[in-house]
Design a protein around this motif. Structure first.
Motif, mmCIF file in Angstrom:
data_model
loop_
_atom_site.group_PDB
_atom_site.id
_atom_site.type_symbol
_atom_site.label_atom_id
_atom_site.label_comp_id
_atom_site.label_asym_id
_atom_site.label_seq_id
_atom_site.Cartn_x
_atom_site.Cartn_y
_atom_site.Cartn_z
ATOM 1 N N PRO A 14 0.826 -1.213 0.000
ATOM 2 C CA PRO A 14 0.000 0.000 0.000
ATOM 3 C C PRO A 14 0.859 1.261 0.000
ATOM 4 C CG PRO A 14 -0.044 -1.038 2.155
ATOM 5 C CD PRO A 14 0.730 -1.949 1.255
ATOM 6 N N PRO A 15 0.244 2.403 -0.287
ATOM 7 C CA PRO A 15 1.013 3.652 -0.275
ATOM 8 C C PRO A 15 1.559 3.938 1.128
ATOM 9 C CG PRO A 15 -1.336 4.091 -0.545
ATOM 10 C CD PRO A 15 -1.164 2.615 -0.602
ATOM 11 N N PHE A 16 2.823 4.279 1.205
ATOM 12 C CA PHE A 16 3.456 4.546 2.497
ATOM 13 C C PHE A 16 2.871 5.803 3.138
ATOM 14 C CE2 PHE A 16 7.889 2.367 1.987
ATOM 15 C CZ PHE A 16 7.262 1.153 1.798
ATOM 16 N N SER A 17 2.499 5.671 4.402
ATOM 17 C CA SER A 17 2.060 6.799 5.242
ATOM 18 C C SER A 17 1.043 7.700 4.545
ATOM 19 C CB SER A 17 3.273 7.610 5.694
ATOM 20 O OG SER A 17 4.178 6.773 6.380
ATOM 21 N N ASP A 18 0.059 7.097 3.928
ATOM 22 C CA ASP A 18 -0.985 7.813 3.192
ATOM 23 C C ASP A 18 -1.696 8.794 4.117
ATOM 24 O OD1 ASP A 18 -3.034 8.637 1.535
ATOM 25 O OD2 ASP A 18 -3.840 6.630 1.177
ATOM 26 N N SER A 51 -5.057 10.099 11.687
ATOM 27 C CA SER A 51 -5.536 10.640 10.410
ATOM 28 C C SER A 51 -4.419 10.917 9.410
ATOM 29 C CB SER A 51 -6.339 11.919 10.649
ATOM 30 O OG SER A 51 -5.529 12.899 11.268
ATOM 31 N N LYS A 52 -3.204 11.133 9.861
ATOM 32 C CA LYS A 52 -2.101 11.477 8.951
ATOM 33 C C LYS A 52 -1.162 10.302 8.666
ATOM 34 C CE LYS A 52 -3.237 15.787 8.586
ATOM 35 N NZ LYS A 52 -3.951 16.228 7.434
ATOM 36 N N GLN A 53 -1.504 9.106 9.116
ATOM 37 C CA GLN A 53 -0.669 7.921 8.865
ATOM 38 C C GLN A 53 -1.592 6.746 8.562
ATOM 39 O OE1 GLN A 53 2.522 7.995 8.683
ATOM 40 N NE2 GLN A 53 3.257 9.638 9.970
ATOM 41 N N GLY A 76 8.819 2.740 10.029
ATOM 42 C CA GLY A 76 8.280 3.467 11.175
ATOM 43 C C GLY A 76 7.096 2.805 11.850
ATOM 44 N N VAL A 77 6.372 1.930 11.139
ATOM 45 C CA VAL A 77 5.212 1.272 11.759
ATOM 46 C C VAL A 77 5.623 0.398 12.953
ATOM 47 C CG1 VAL A 77 3.861 1.246 9.617
ATOM 48 C CG2 VAL A 77 5.194 -0.775 10.248
ATOM 49 N N PRO A 107 13.736 3.303 4.846
ATOM 50 C CA PRO A 107 13.711 1.856 5.030
ATOM 51 C C PRO A 107 12.265 1.358 5.132
ATOM 52 C CG PRO A 107 14.360 2.931 7.069
ATOM 53 C CD PRO A 107 14.246 4.005 6.027
ATOM 54 N N ALA A 108 12.069 0.122 4.811
ATOM 55 C CA ALA A 108 10.732 -0.477 4.849
ATOM 56 C C ALA A 108 10.805 -1.793 5.617
ATOM 57 C CB ALA A 108 10.228 -0.717 3.429
ATOM 58 N N CYS A 109 9.655 -2.424 5.750
ATOM 59 C CA CYS A 109 9.613 -3.744 6.378
ATOM 60 C C CYS A 109 8.471 -4.535 5.744
ATOM 61 C CB CYS A 109 9.424 -3.634 7.891
ATOM 62 S SG CYS A 109 7.843 -2.931 8.404
ATOM 63 N N ILE A 110 8.544 -5.832 5.890
ATOM 64 C CA ILE A 110 7.447 -6.698 5.479
ATOM 65 C C ILE A 110 6.849 -7.258 6.763
ATOM 66 C CG2 ILE A 110 6.745 -8.760 4.214
ATOM 67 C CD1 ILE A 110 9.246 -8.344 2.439
#
Length: 168
Positions: free
Chosen positions: A52-56, A81-83, A109-110, A147-150
């Motif tokens: 999905p889009p990051f931090s939509d 609302s902002k994440q 960041g999640v 950076p990302a994560c799965i």
């Protein structure tokens, strides 16, 4: 898929991978899910893979999360609302069969943010739904250097206990 170009690329990708019958829908996944049952509930799947889009920051446009007709946030809480990262992850959890599994690419960041996201994360972990976290390096994805994560989810997970967590 929200973006027309991306949904077109996904269709082409399915053709190239010998799956021309794959159903790719374009629209707002959270406000207007396209995969519904005849009873207008979320269709459920054995497996879901998503990026999905990051931090939509606009994830709740057209959606009233406190009064979600699909119950995606019940028992977990509403993401800030902002994440929108956890909004998409909870949509995925809601779209899984009771024994379903998912893998979702999210910003790193999640794993660390506080507030509502910490409460949602804690609830997912306590229910035993988070079965793996895979950290990914910076500059791996086009258009973002973060950076990302799965996050690997198993909806059939049992609540984690300290002893069970140590055995993993």
């Amino acid at each position: 898929e929200k973006e027309e170009v991306t949904s077109g690329l996904a269709r082409m990708n399915m053709i190239l991978h010998h799956n021309p019958g794959a159903v790719i829908e374009q629209g707002n996944t959270l406000a207007d899910p396209k995969f519904l049952t005849d009873a207008q509930q979320l269709k459920t799947f054995d497996y879901v893979v998503a990026n999905p889009p990051f931090s939509d920051k606009r994830w709740s446009n057209g959606l009233h999360p406190e009064d979600d007709s699909f119950g995606r946030f019940e028992g977990f809480g509403v993401p800030p609302s902002k994440q929108g990262d956890y909004a998409y992850l909870l949509h995925i959890v809601g779209s899984l069969k009771p024994t379903g599994r998912a893998a979702c690419i999210l910003p790193h960041g999640v794993l660390f943010r506080g507030g509502n996201e910490a409460a949602i994360r804690r609830s997912l972990v306590r229910r035993g739904m988070v079965h793996a976290l895979i950290g990914l390096p910076i500059n791996l994805f086009y258009g973002t250097g973060i950076p990302a994560c799965i996050v690997v989810v198993d909806k059939a997970g049992r609540p984690l206990t300290q002893g069970r967590a140590l055995q993993r």
